[in-house]
Write an enzyme that holds these catalytic residues in place. Structure first.
Site, PDB file in Angstrom:
ATOM      1  N   TYR A  54     -16.008   1.929  36.554  1.00 27.05           N
ATOM      2  CA  TYR A  54     -17.016   0.987  36.047  1.00 27.05           C
ATOM      3  C   TYR A  54     -17.816   0.499  37.241  1.00 27.05           C
ATOM      4  O   TYR A  54     -17.277  -0.163  38.132  1.00 27.05           O
ATOM      5  CB  TYR A  54     -16.287  -0.167  35.359  1.00 27.05           C
ATOM      6  CG  TYR A  54     -17.167  -1.201  34.707  1.00 27.05           C
ATOM      7  CD1 TYR A  54     -18.183  -0.835  33.838  1.00 27.05           C
ATOM      8  CD2 TYR A  54     -16.949  -2.557  34.935  1.00 27.05           C
ATOM      9  CE1 TYR A  54     -18.964  -1.786  33.218  1.00 27.05           C
ATOM     10  CE2 TYR A  54     -17.727  -3.516  34.318  1.00 27.05           C
ATOM     11  CZ  TYR A  54     -18.734  -3.135  33.459  1.00 27.05           C
ATOM     12  OH  TYR A  54     -19.503  -4.097  32.853  1.00 27.05           O
TER      13      TYR A  54
ATOM     14  N   TYR B 171     -10.921  -5.022  24.333  1.00 26.88           N
ATOM     15  CA  TYR B 171     -10.571  -5.332  25.725  1.00 26.88           C
ATOM     16  C   TYR B 171     -10.693  -6.828  26.010  1.00 26.88           C
ATOM     17  O   TYR B 171      -9.765  -7.478  26.475  1.00 26.88           O
ATOM     18  CB  TYR B 171     -11.475  -4.547  26.685  1.00 26.88           C
ATOM     19  CG  TYR B 171     -11.219  -4.908  28.132  1.00 26.88           C
ATOM     20  CD1 TYR B 171     -10.216  -4.265  28.841  1.00 26.88           C
ATOM     21  CD2 TYR B 171     -11.924  -5.921  28.761  1.00 26.88           C
ATOM     22  CE1 TYR B 171      -9.941  -4.619  30.151  1.00 26.88           C
ATOM     23  CE2 TYR B 171     -11.656  -6.286  30.067  1.00 26.88           C
ATOM     24  CZ  TYR B 171     -10.656  -5.625  30.761  1.00 26.88           C
ATOM     25  OH  TYR B 171     -10.373  -6.001  32.054  1.00 26.88           O
ATOM     26  N   HIS B 172     -11.860  -7.395  25.728  1.00 23.55           N
ATOM     27  CA  HIS B 172     -12.096  -8.795  26.062  1.00 23.55           C
ATOM     28  C   HIS B 172     -11.322  -9.743  25.155  1.00 23.55           C
ATOM     29  O   HIS B 172     -11.094 -10.894  25.504  1.00 23.55           O
ATOM     30  CB  HIS B 172     -13.592  -9.111  25.994  1.00 23.55           C
ATOM     31  CG  HIS B 172     -14.385  -8.359  27.018  1.00 23.55           C
ATOM     32  ND1 HIS B 172     -14.988  -7.153  26.733  1.00 23.55           N
ATOM     33  CD2 HIS B 172     -14.640  -8.617  28.323  1.00 23.55           C
ATOM     34  CE1 HIS B 172     -15.597  -6.717  27.816  1.00 23.55           C
ATOM     35  NE2 HIS B 172     -15.400  -7.570  28.788  1.00 23.55           N
TER      36      HIS B 172
ATOM     37  N   LYS C 162     -21.040 -24.497  31.796  1.00 24.74           N
ATOM     38  CA  LYS C 162     -21.135 -23.073  32.153  1.00 24.74           C
ATOM     39  C   LYS C 162     -22.596 -22.781  32.491  1.00 24.74           C
ATOM     40  O   LYS C 162     -23.390 -22.393  31.630  1.00 24.74           O
ATOM     41  CB  LYS C 162     -20.704 -22.194  30.970  1.00 24.74           C
ATOM     42  CG  LYS C 162     -19.228 -22.222  30.641  1.00 24.74           C
ATOM     43  CD  LYS C 162     -18.396 -21.389  31.574  1.00 24.74           C
ATOM     44  CE  LYS C 162     -18.779 -19.937  31.575  1.00 24.74           C
ATOM     45  NZ  LYS C 162     -18.096 -19.186  32.655  1.00 24.74           N
TER      46      LYS C 162
ATOM     47  N   ASP D 202     -23.124 -16.400  32.876  1.00 24.49           N
ATOM     48  CA  ASP D 202     -21.724 -15.961  32.829  1.00 24.49           C
ATOM     49  C   ASP D 202     -21.113 -16.354  31.488  1.00 24.49           C
ATOM     50  O   ASP D 202     -20.985 -17.535  31.182  1.00 24.49           O
ATOM     51  CB  ASP D 202     -20.951 -16.603  33.981  1.00 24.49           C
ATOM     52  CG  ASP D 202     -19.451 -16.361  33.858  1.00 24.49           C
ATOM     53  OD1 ASP D 202     -19.072 -15.282  33.370  1.00 24.49           O
ATOM     54  OD2 ASP D 202     -18.670 -17.254  34.233  1.00 24.49           O
TER      55      ASP D 202
ATOM     56  N   HIS E  47     -18.004 -15.429  30.495  1.00 27.63           N
ATOM     57  CA  HIS E  47     -16.542 -15.497  30.527  1.00 27.63           C
ATOM     58  C   HIS E  47     -16.131 -16.963  30.429  1.00 27.63           C
ATOM     59  O   HIS E  47     -16.057 -17.665  31.430  1.00 27.63           O
ATOM     60  CB  HIS E  47     -16.005 -14.889  31.830  1.00 27.63           C
ATOM     61  CG  HIS E  47     -15.953 -13.395  31.821  1.00 27.63           C
ATOM     62  ND1 HIS E  47     -15.162 -12.683  30.953  1.00 27.63           N
ATOM     63  CD2 HIS E  47     -16.590 -12.467  32.576  1.00 27.63           C
ATOM     64  CE1 HIS E  47     -15.308 -11.387  31.171  1.00 27.63           C
ATOM     65  NE2 HIS E  47     -16.174 -11.229  32.142  1.00 27.63           N
TER      66      HIS E  47
END
Length: 682
Positions: free
Chosen positions: A22, A176-177, A550, A554, A556
């Site tokens: 990646y 995945y996340h 935040k 981003d 996440h």
């Protein structure tokens, strides 16, 4: 063994999985050089990382893009950037994975246009666009449009590729996340399958694909999963995924051809479990996680990409990525793994675990279907609150020592680490000047795209046609291709659709998350709660107020959410408005809510620009008595600079004790308000 039989191990070896890294950063030129270098090392597929402005539909000079350009991937603003990204790489011969979701249709259009310019037959293009918007609302945060229009973009892409790019995987349903956001194996299977059902239902009901071609649609659906360090359970999870997918596609969609029902998946092994403390331990974690998705032939990944040992410290260097590629190559070419049939076939232990996962995941899928499906479960906040709760439980187990992590909460003593002796050279750094160069290049493109050598038509008509298609029912891919050929930019394409579809702020899941760590008498959380109450009393307020922000792009948000939930449980009134805020919005909220502290969470690397901006705006607003705390993947040198700029405390992934962090925040509030330290241990 009877005469004439050959030992099983001597049969022809299976073909290895696709090996990807990646990658992508800084600029299209730098990323192109990296790709060609990786391909020369034996990598067998490309996996493109895009930067956050590209992922969220902004041009590099947008206010929200500040500090994010070229950080976590490559900035691609128009067809010229895409040309440069794949220069001297023949796309007809390549298998390219693009991790892109909200703007997936746009990036696929740019890819197709560049392939056409290379003279490629687009029916031969192979690769994958991730294009799973549901997990963006839940865990990754790069969504743009509301769920309904987002599902339409996905549906239109699938219908287009089945007809025009039959070898392309138009969606890579991504659990995945979800795991990184706290999902258990059962939740990971159930939420990914519920997303797949929502997408397949939408394609079937759109009328764009006749029923007899639904098998072709199902055959192009792939999955992208996470493999954690509990590798037996993770391997069983993949076998359960296989079984449920086979059942859903056969029973719900009537797909009779077993080849079309095959569960095809790629994997990136777990980055959440990589530690900043004793990062050399990450190598064996990565190996174990890879085994989970390669050992079982019947549930083996089709493509694997491994993180690098130092990803909890910062951006990996080319050498670190090479190490991860070599880990795969040693297993595939030196070991005898690929010489055998499935080595777990007939195992009672494995079968029992798979049965359990299938039963529990199927029950959760049924629960989501009863609610109205995945999109309804997103909008109601059900899925997000479940993930926040699961993550909080996991964090609680780590803090209590029930879940052990070597070097973090057990066996913490260590010899000096030669790999990190010089932290400044142990990670790749993105030159801050890159952003200015990218913006200058973008401005030049806007000024010259209609002139030689490009001679693109002016994009205004193409963008108007896109809006017209969005207001109606036409497939949006053709209008998007027209925008790409006209030299439109990422921000212009997404801006046109924002005008029609609007934007969406996803539920945070914080307010509805249950208490994860009970406030038992004498517990650390009880002591911190007492500090919070005493400090509120000393300041003459009912409750201490804490803003969790935040800034930037981003998405996440897992760490921010866990801090918010624990601060709430410790007695704070928490202000948390979710992701994607400007420093100006954060400071306005801090002043309006009269908060006692501001916590900023950034994992994308934009902290060096955005955190000082918040500090300066607080100073201008006359609110210098509000301590600012920063958290994220922040290298040591940057942490020192932030403290020098006035940040009260910096926390990084090694600071796993969330309750202890909340205690420190109370200490900083007392210090900022010139209150004596409390003698309450925490």
């Amino acid at each position: 063994m009877t005469e004439g039989q050959t030992p099983q191990a001597h049969k022809e070896r299976d073909r290895p999985w696709l090996m990807r890294t990646y990658a992508g950063h800084s600029t299209a030129e730098a990323s192109n050089e990296l790709y060609r270098r990786n391909l020369a090392k034996g990598q067998t597929g490309l996996s493109v990382a895009f930067d956050l402005p590209t992922q969220t539909g902004y041009d590099s000079d947008h206010i929200l893009a500040r500090g994010e350009v070229g950080r976590v991937g490559v900035p691609i603003a128009h067809v010229g950037d895409m040309r440069r990204l794949f220069q001297d790489i023949p796309l007809e011969q390549m298998n390219t994975s693009m991790t892109i979701n909200a703007t997936a249709m746009w990036l696929l259009a740019l890819y197709q246009v560049v392939a056409e310019e290379q003279g490629a037959d687009i029916t031969k293009l192979q690769g994958t666009t991730q294009n799973d918007i549901v997990k963006e609302y839940l865990s990754r945060g790069t969504h743009v449009f509301p769920p309904g229009p987002s599902l339409r973009l996905t549906t239109d892409m699938i219908a287009y590729t089945v007809s025009h790019m039959p070898k392309w995987n138009p969606i890579n349903i991504c659990s995945y996340h979800l795991q990184e956001a706290g999902a258990t194996p059962v939740q990971e299977i159930a939420y990914a399958m519920s997303t797949a059902i929502a997408v397949l239902d939408a394609v079937r009901d759109s009328g764009q694909v006749p029923q007899e071609r639904m098998g072709d649609v199902v055959a192009r659906i792939s999955f992208f999963v996470n493999a954690g360090v509990r590798f037996v359970e993770e391997m069983c999870k993949m076998r359960a995924f296989n079984r449920i997918w086979d059942s859903v596609t056969r029973e719900r969609y009537g797909i009779e051809n077993p080849k079309q029902r095959r569960f095809r998946y790629g994997v990136q092994v777990n980055s959440l479990g990589l530690t900043e403390a004793q990062p050399e331990n990450n190598v064996q974690r990565i190996v174990l996680e890879m085994l989970a998705v390669t050992l079982s032939k019947d549930a083996r990944a089709r493509a694997v990409q491994l993180p690098a040992w130092n990803e909890a410290l910062g951006l990996p260097r080319p050498w670190d990525q090479q190490w991860s590629l070599r880990i795969q190559q040693v297993l595939a070419y030196e070991s005898d793994l690929l010489e055998y049939e499935d080595i777990f076939e007939g195992s009672k232990v494995i079968e029992a675990k798979v049965d359990q996962l299938v039963e529990e995941a199927s029950a959760e899928i049924d629960r989501i279907q009863e609610m109205g499906g995945a999109m309804v479960a997103v909008e109601s906040g059900y899925l997000k609150s479940q993930l926040v709760a699961s993550h909080a439980e996991r964090r609680g187990r780590i803090e209590s020592g029930q879940e052990k992590i070597i070097g973090v909460n057990i066996f913490e003593g260590t010899e000096p680490n030669p790999l990190t002796a010089d932290l400044d050279t142990a990670i790749q750094t993105v030159d801050p000047a890159v952003e200015a160069r990218v913006i200058a290049s973008l401005q030049q493109w806007r000024d010259s795209r209609y002139q030689p050598p490009f001679n693109h038509p002016r994009p205004c008509k193409a963008l108007e046609r896109l809006k017209e298609a969005a207001r109606g029912n036409d497939n949006l891919m053709e209008a998007t291709l027209e925008c790409a050929r006209a030299g439109a930019t990422t921000g212009e394409w997404a801006g046109a659709l924002r005008e029609v579809f609007g934007e969406f702020r996803a539920p945070t899941g914080v307010s509805s998350a249950p208490v994860a760590v009970p406030v038992e008498e004498g517990s650390t959380l009880a002591l911190v709660r007492r500090k919070v109450d005493l400090t509120a009393k000393d300041l003459g307020v009912g409750k201490l107020r804490f803003l969790v922000g935040k800034p930037g792009l981003d998405g996440h948000s897992n760490g921010a959410e866990q801090i918010a939930v624990r601060a709430r449980d410790a007695g704070f009134e928490v202000v948390y408005q979710g992701i994607r805020l400007t420093p100006e919005q954060i400071v306005d909220a801090a002043v309006a809510e009269d908060v006692h502290a501001v916590g900023l969470s950034i994992l994308s690397g934009s902290h060096a620009q955005l955190v000082p901006d918040v500090l300066e705006r607080l100073r201008v607003a006359g609110a210098t008595d509000i301590p600012v705390i920063a958290g994220g993947i922040i290298p040591n040198g940057d942490a020192e600079q932030l403290r020098a700029a006035g940040v009260a405390a910096v926390f990084t992934p090694k600071d796993f004790d969330i309750t202890g962090i909340i205690g420190r925040i109370v200490d900083e509030i007392r210090k900022a308000n010139k209150l004596d330290p409390l003698e309450v241990p925490a």
